[in-house]
Scaffold this motif. Structure first.
Motif, mmCIF file in Angstrom:
data_model
loop_
_atom_site.group_PDB
_atom_site.id
_atom_site.type_symbol
_atom_site.label_atom_id
_atom_site.label_comp_id
_atom_site.label_asym_id
_atom_site.label_seq_id
_atom_site.Cartn_x
_atom_site.Cartn_y
_atom_site.Cartn_z
ATOM 1 N N LYS A 66 0.827 -1.214 0.000
ATOM 2 C CA LYS A 66 0.000 0.000 0.000
ATOM 3 C C LYS A 66 0.856 1.257 0.000
ATOM 4 O O LYS A 66 0.536 2.243 -0.675
ATOM 5 N N LEU A 69 2.081 1.963 -3.428
ATOM 6 C CA LEU A 69 1.027 2.516 -4.284
ATOM 7 C C LEU A 69 0.740 3.982 -3.959
ATOM 8 O O LEU A 69 0.243 4.719 -4.810
ATOM 9 N N LYS A 70 1.043 4.407 -2.728
ATOM 10 C CA LYS A 70 0.846 5.817 -2.355
ATOM 11 C C LYS A 70 1.931 6.722 -2.929
ATOM 12 O O LYS A 70 1.707 7.907 -3.104
ATOM 13 N N ALA A 75 2.319 4.513 -7.909
ATOM 14 C CA ALA A 75 1.004 4.735 -8.522
ATOM 15 C C ALA A 75 1.122 4.834 -10.040
ATOM 16 O O ALA A 75 0.306 4.267 -10.774
ATOM 17 N N ALA A 79 -0.598 2.250 -12.649
ATOM 18 C CA ALA A 79 -1.536 2.794 -13.637
ATOM 19 C C ALA A 79 -1.062 2.511 -15.065
ATOM 20 O O ALA A 79 -1.868 2.145 -15.930
#
Length: 160
Positions: A66, A69-70, A75, A79
């Motif tokens: 997590k 991803l932050k 991210a 994506a």
């Protein structure tokens, strides 16, 4: 001495590493058209091991996952590859190998053996001999469509 119980991290991380090396090796060989045999089959089916292992690895490391991803690069990376995955679902008008091979094999499977013999540059009697060796019943050569004589499976294996 009692053995430690096997934890999620204890099996997921080593399995992820090993299956990654397998996927990277087989994928690289397939990309550069090296190797033969069961390379594509191993790559295709063992990818499920990689997915299970990666899922277990993510579950064992959910907090760091997590946090990655932050971050901006985490991210953006997620994506970008999700976008590539989504875009790969369409052919964009291009005929790719899997899309091309199906109609070609279907057409050849319904062709007379004489036509297939001409394509393979072999006498038709040689193909009839192959059918006999494989235990397939012989029909009249000029009218025998490959799919009805059982030659379709032979043809498919020879093109894979």
């Amino acid at each position: 001495m009692a053995r430690k119980p096997l934890t999620l991290r204890g099996w997921a991380t080593p399995l992820t590493m090993g299956s990654f090396f397998l996927m990277a090796g087989t994928g690289s060989l397939m990309f550069f058209w090296f190797g033969s045999g069961l390379l594509a089959v191993v790559h295709r089916w063992c990818s499920w091991i990689f997915l299970v292992a990666a899922g277990g690895h993510i579950a064992a490391n959910v907090r760091p996952f997590k946090n990655h991803l932050k971050s901006g690069i985490g991210a953006a990376s997620a994506a970008t590859f999700l976008l590539f995955f989504g875009l790969s679902m369409w052919s964009w008008g291009l005929v790719t190998k899997p899309g091309l091979m199906k109609p070609v094999i279907a057409t050849l499977a319904d062709a007379p053996l004489d036509s297939l013999a001409a394509l393979k540059r072999e006498p038709p009697d040689t193909l009839v001999a192959i059918l006999r060796q494989r235990g397939l019943a012989r029909q009249r050569r000029s009218r025998c469509a490959i799919s009805r004589c059982g030659m379709g499976s032979i043809l498919k294996r020879s093109w894979e």
